[in-house]
Design a protein around this motif. Sequence first.
Motif, PDB file in Angstrom:
ATOM      1  N   LYS A   1     -27.380  45.158  32.678  1.00  0.00           N
ATOM      2  CA  LYS A   1     -28.647  45.460  33.329  1.00  0.00           C
ATOM      3  C   LYS A   1     -28.469  46.311  34.581  1.00  0.00           C
ATOM      4  O   LYS A   1     -29.393  46.415  35.407  1.00  0.00           O
ATOM      5  N   GLY A   2     -27.281  46.913  34.759  1.00  0.00           N
ATOM      6  CA  GLY A   2     -27.055  47.785  35.904  1.00  0.00           C
ATOM      7  C   GLY A   2     -26.969  47.079  37.229  1.00  0.00           C
ATOM      8  O   GLY A   2     -27.103  47.710  38.291  1.00  0.00           O
ATOM      9  N   ARG A   3     -26.702  45.773  37.236  1.00  0.00           N
ATOM     10  CA  ARG A   3     -26.642  45.004  38.476  1.00  0.00           C
ATOM     11  C   ARG A   3     -25.473  45.451  39.355  1.00  0.00           C
ATOM     12  O   ARG A   3     -24.339  45.598  38.895  1.00  0.00           O
ATOM     13  N   GLU A   4     -25.757  45.636  40.642  1.00  0.00           N
ATOM     14  CA  GLU A   4     -24.687  45.865  41.605  1.00  0.00           C
ATOM     15  C   GLU A   4     -23.862  44.594  41.724  1.00  0.00           C
ATOM     16  O   GLU A   4     -24.398  43.492  41.719  1.00  0.00           O
ATOM     17  N   ASN A   5     -22.549  44.747  41.815  1.00  0.00           N
ATOM     18  CA  ASN A   5     -21.641  43.588  41.842  1.00  0.00           C
ATOM     19  C   ASN A   5     -21.921  42.678  40.646  1.00  0.00           C
ATOM     20  O   ASN A   5     -21.929  41.457  40.754  1.00  0.00           O
ATOM     21  N   GLY A   6     -22.104  43.300  39.474  1.00  0.00           N
ATOM     22  CA  GLY A   6     -22.594  42.573  38.322  1.00  0.00           C
ATOM     23  C   GLY A   6     -21.519  42.079  37.386  1.00  0.00           C
ATOM     24  O   GLY A   6     -20.344  41.909  37.756  1.00  0.00           O
ATOM     25  N   VAL A   7     -21.935  41.841  36.135  1.00  0.00           N
ATOM     26  CA  VAL A   7     -21.061  41.233  35.149  1.00  0.00           C
ATOM     27  C   VAL A   7     -20.723  42.249  34.060  1.00  0.00           C
ATOM     28  O   VAL A   7     -21.434  43.233  33.844  1.00  0.00           O
ATOM     29  N   ARG A   8     -19.606  41.982  33.402  1.00  0.00           N
ATOM     30  CA  ARG A   8     -19.092  42.888  32.383  1.00  0.00           C
ATOM     31  C   ARG A   8     -20.073  42.981  31.226  1.00  0.00           C
ATOM     32  O   ARG A   8     -20.496  41.975  30.650  1.00  0.00           O
TER      33      ARG A   8
ATOM     34  N   GLU B   1     -19.781  30.191  50.721  1.00  0.00           N
ATOM     35  CA  GLU B   1     -18.650  31.112  50.728  1.00  0.00           C
ATOM     36  C   GLU B   1     -18.726  32.110  49.584  1.00  0.00           C
ATOM     37  O   GLU B   1     -17.869  32.984  49.462  1.00  0.00           O
ATOM     38  N   THR B   2     -19.771  31.992  48.752  1.00  0.00           N
ATOM     39  CA  THR B   2     -19.907  32.867  47.578  1.00  0.00           C
ATOM     40  C   THR B   2     -21.055  33.852  47.709  1.00  0.00           C
ATOM     41  O   THR B   2     -21.356  34.559  46.753  1.00  0.00           O
ATOM     42  N   VAL B   3     -21.722  33.894  48.854  1.00  0.00           N
ATOM     43  CA  VAL B   3     -22.887  34.756  49.013  1.00  0.00           C
ATOM     44  C   VAL B   3     -22.638  35.791  50.099  1.00  0.00           C
ATOM     45  O   VAL B   3     -21.701  35.678  50.889  1.00  0.00           O
ATOM     46  N   GLY B   4     -23.497  36.802  50.136  1.00  0.00           N
ATOM     47  CA  GLY B   4     -23.364  37.865  51.112  1.00  0.00           C
ATOM     48  C   GLY B   4     -22.522  39.008  50.577  1.00  0.00           C
ATOM     49  O   GLY B   4     -22.058  38.996  49.429  1.00  0.00           O
ATOM     50  N   PRO B   5     -22.296  40.046  51.399  1.00  0.00           N
ATOM     51  CA  PRO B   5     -21.456  41.164  50.977  1.00  0.00           C
ATOM     52  C   PRO B   5     -20.056  40.698  50.600  1.00  0.00           C
ATOM     53  O   PRO B   5     -19.575  39.653  51.078  1.00  0.00           O
ATOM     54  N   LEU B   6     -19.373  41.453  49.747  1.00  0.00           N
ATOM     55  CA  LEU B   6     -18.040  41.060  49.307  1.00  0.00           C
ATOM     56  C   LEU B   6     -17.101  40.805  50.476  1.00  0.00           C
ATOM     57  O   LEU B   6     -16.255  39.911  50.422  1.00  0.00           O
TER      58      LEU B   6
ATOM     59  N   GLY C   1     -20.914  35.105  42.775  1.00  0.00           N
ATOM     60  CA  GLY C   1     -21.336  33.932  43.516  1.00  0.00           C
ATOM     61  C   GLY C   1     -22.707  33.431  43.148  1.00  0.00           C
ATOM     62  O   GLY C   1     -23.315  33.843  42.148  1.00  0.00           O
ATOM     63  N   LEU C   2     -23.228  32.541  43.978  1.00  0.00           N
ATOM     64  CA  LEU C   2     -24.481  31.841  43.698  1.00  0.00           C
ATOM     65  C   LEU C   2     -25.627  32.803  43.412  1.00  0.00           C
ATOM     66  O   LEU C   2     -26.343  32.660  42.408  1.00  0.00           O
ATOM     67  N   LEU C   3     -25.835  33.784  44.280  1.00  0.00           N
ATOM     68  CA  LEU C   3     -26.937  34.717  44.095  1.00  0.00           C
ATOM     69  C   LEU C   3     -26.747  35.552  42.832  1.00  0.00           C
ATOM     70  O   LEU C   3     -27.708  35.810  42.085  1.00  0.00           O
TER      71      LEU C   3
ATOM     72  N   ALA D   1     -32.787  36.360  52.148  1.00  0.00           N
ATOM     73  CA  ALA D   1     -33.498  37.624  52.307  1.00  0.00           C
ATOM     74  C   ALA D   1     -32.586  38.688  52.896  1.00  0.00           C
ATOM     75  O   ALA D   1     -32.643  39.863  52.496  1.00  0.00           O
ATOM     76  N   SER D   2     -31.719  38.288  53.830  1.00  0.00           N
ATOM     77  CA  SER D   2     -30.785  39.250  54.417  1.00  0.00           C
ATOM     78  C   SER D   2     -29.761  39.728  53.402  1.00  0.00           C
ATOM     79  O   SER D   2     -29.132  40.771  53.599  1.00  0.00           O
ATOM     80  N   HIS D   3     -29.597  38.978  52.324  1.00  0.00           N
ATOM     81  CA  HIS D   3     -28.682  39.354  51.243  1.00  0.00           C
ATOM     82  C   HIS D   3     -29.388  40.161  50.149  1.00  0.00           C
ATOM     83  O   HIS D   3     -28.799  40.417  49.103  1.00  0.00           O
ATOM     84  N   GLY D   4     -30.646  40.538  50.424  1.00  0.00           N
ATOM     85  CA  GLY D   4     -31.338  41.438  49.511  1.00  0.00           C
ATOM     86  C   GLY D   4     -32.351  40.808  48.598  1.00  0.00           C
ATOM     87  O   GLY D   4     -32.958  41.500  47.768  1.00  0.00           O
ATOM     88  N   ARG D   5     -32.595  39.503  48.725  1.00  0.00           N
ATOM     89  CA  ARG D   5     -33.543  38.822  47.840  1.00  0.00           C
ATOM     90  C   ARG D   5     -34.573  38.095  48.699  1.00  0.00           C
ATOM     91  O   ARG D   5     -34.347  36.986  49.165  1.00  0.00           O
ATOM     92  N   LYS D   6     -35.723  38.717  48.925  1.00  0.00           N
ATOM     93  CA  LYS D   6     -36.751  38.096  49.750  1.00  0.00           C
ATOM     94  C   LYS D   6     -37.485  36.999  48.994  1.00  0.00           C
ATOM     95  O   LYS D   6     -37.771  35.930  49.538  1.00  0.00           O
ATOM     96  N   GLU D   7     -37.801  37.247  47.722  1.00  0.00           N
ATOM     97  CA  GLU D   7     -38.593  36.298  46.940  1.00  0.00           C
ATOM     98  C   GLU D   7     -37.760  35.071  46.580  1.00  0.00           C
ATOM     99  O   GLU D   7     -36.642  35.184  46.082  1.00  0.00           O
ATOM    100  N   PRO D   8     -38.276  33.866  46.827  1.00  0.00           N
ATOM    101  CA  PRO D   8     -37.532  32.652  46.436  1.00  0.00           C
ATOM    102  C   PRO D   8     -37.376  32.550  44.925  1.00  0.00           C
ATOM    103  O   PRO D   8     -38.171  33.093  44.158  1.00  0.00           O
TER     104      PRO D   8
END
Length: 637
Positions: free
Chosen positions: A227-234, A270-275, A294-296, A356-363
């Motif tokens: 799905k073109g996710r940044e820091n995504g999955v194979r 420890e699994t969230v935020g920028p790499l 990570g979690l997000l 939200a600071s990690h790029g996801r405002k909506e809960p």
Amino acid sequence: MQKICNSSNQHFSTISLLLSSAALVSSLSLTIRNDVAGNSSSTYLYGIMFEDITRSGDSGLYANMLRNWNFQASDNGSAPTTEFWEPIGAGKISLDAENALNKANPHSLRLDVDEVDDDGRAGIANMGWWGLRVQPAEKYTASFFAKSDSYSGALNVTLEKKDGTVLASQTVKGLSEEYKQFSVSFPSTSASNVSTDNVFAVSVASPEAKNAVIHFSVFSLFGETYKGRENGVRKDIAEAWADLNPRFFRFPGGNNLEGESIDTRWKWNETVGPLEERIGRMGDWGYWNTNGQGLLDFMYLCEDMNMEPLLGVYDGYSLDKSSVAEEDLEPYVQEVLNELEYLTGDASTKYGAMRASHGRKEPFKLKYIEIGNEDFFSTTTGYRYKAYYDAISAKYPDLVFIESGLQDSAKVDILDDHYYKNHSYTIELFDKYDNYPRNNTAVVVTEYALHRAESGDPYKDDLESALANGVFITGLERNSDFVKMMAYAPTIAREEANAQIANLFYFDTESIWLTPSYYIVKEWGTHRSDTILQVDASNGGFKPLYWVVGSNKEKNEIYVKMINIGESEQNVSFDIKGASVSKSAIARVVSGQLHAQNSKTSSPVKTVEQKLELNSTSSFDYTFAAYSATVLVLSLN
């Protein structure tokens, strides 16, 4: 581009079924009772359980192609090294603890440059995870942090063969005495075919770099992600998951949630935020976990595959059998409350603002939470479960709680049963839940797989194993008014990891391949019933045939799911009460030699689709192949 060797391309044939009971001699007759009320089937029945086991996270699902990308620890969790990196040309590499990027990354990779002549260069190269895959049509992006107080010239960033042949190249500028993040993209490569004998390299080729020292930290290299996710999955792994049509996703474990000890538990923060802010940990399966996924990222995966998240949370018990004392539980409970606020709180809350600071405002919406993992091994489940249940339910009363060990200290919503049994025992579990009391509780089976306990050898799935698994999940689906979820586990394994339990599919750096169990689980999960229909049997019963029949109101279809574990084909006569079906039907059949295994180069067991022509809209005969799993798809008139 998805790479699945010998994947499930459908094969079509046409079979004419004669109605007359004289046409086929049937020992078993089944009457499908659409004229009486059936039992409702769980919306979330088939799903995925994931934990980083058998190298399935780093090196697998997580699409960062570089190994040892931030120098926090060695692969076995000991002191960090430069492993999986090599110097290029007139360069020497070492770890440096004096020029850290930040507290999360206290070591940098130091490049010392000797003299560079007009035709030479100096640099660093990463070897990837058992190689580095480059494909002709794939786009790549890379990033890293770097600084130097002795060189301010260009850096060449390349994908190249191990012999130095450059497949893609970009140049970045702007080195200074302070760390700066550099990002490049490779919109195309000169690769003519798929290969894994490649490296990722950063180098200098200027005489001005003579005697320079350059420090590097926190690298990434991604191909095209799901799905073109940044820091995504194979992409190919995720697409094989998506093809299973999973409705829920249990994460992050499993044993890997618990940690080998209390201190090494999986910590969400420890699994969230920028790499560059993430902190890895020693996983429970013998290798370092980077927490790059990570979690997000897992929650985004749930959204991308339309899966209900089933969040596992640490509950004060670890694999070394240590338990947090009752009087010491409060900060561990608070850790979970913080995690839930991070996921579901609005941006005005402390941890919702962090999200939200990690790029996801909506809960996010969260319905299911599992307290701990396999607490049936523990003697302290009672006080621990109660502490978590009381605190979480007080703040989140709408959450549905799943427990992994019986206790009587707090309310029980759902119990998670796990089954790792041998072939014969797995088949015997077919009727496990037939007579369970329906007393406002329920069961999920979020881990099951066939396991040869008597053997320590790596175990690969064959058709015999797949059919045993098929019998088991057929029994679960028959009781899916009570059994709300099921998931095979572990789902995926790297070929080099020598998995002790058969997985649904395997991968290496180049491609993936699917097991016989994968095809059966896919057929059962794809043809999902909302109602389980009563079936009356005469002239025989279960063994060697095992079945469940359900209907899907939205698709206006009836599904007959049948496992034949016998060495002979089995003729069955069907009558349908209270419904009329189309004369055009479909059979989807997984069959083959009993001990056939699929591999990277060959898939003798896969799904074959057959078009059926019935002579009646209310009755027909069908012959089920020996050693087969079959779904008959009947369209309602």
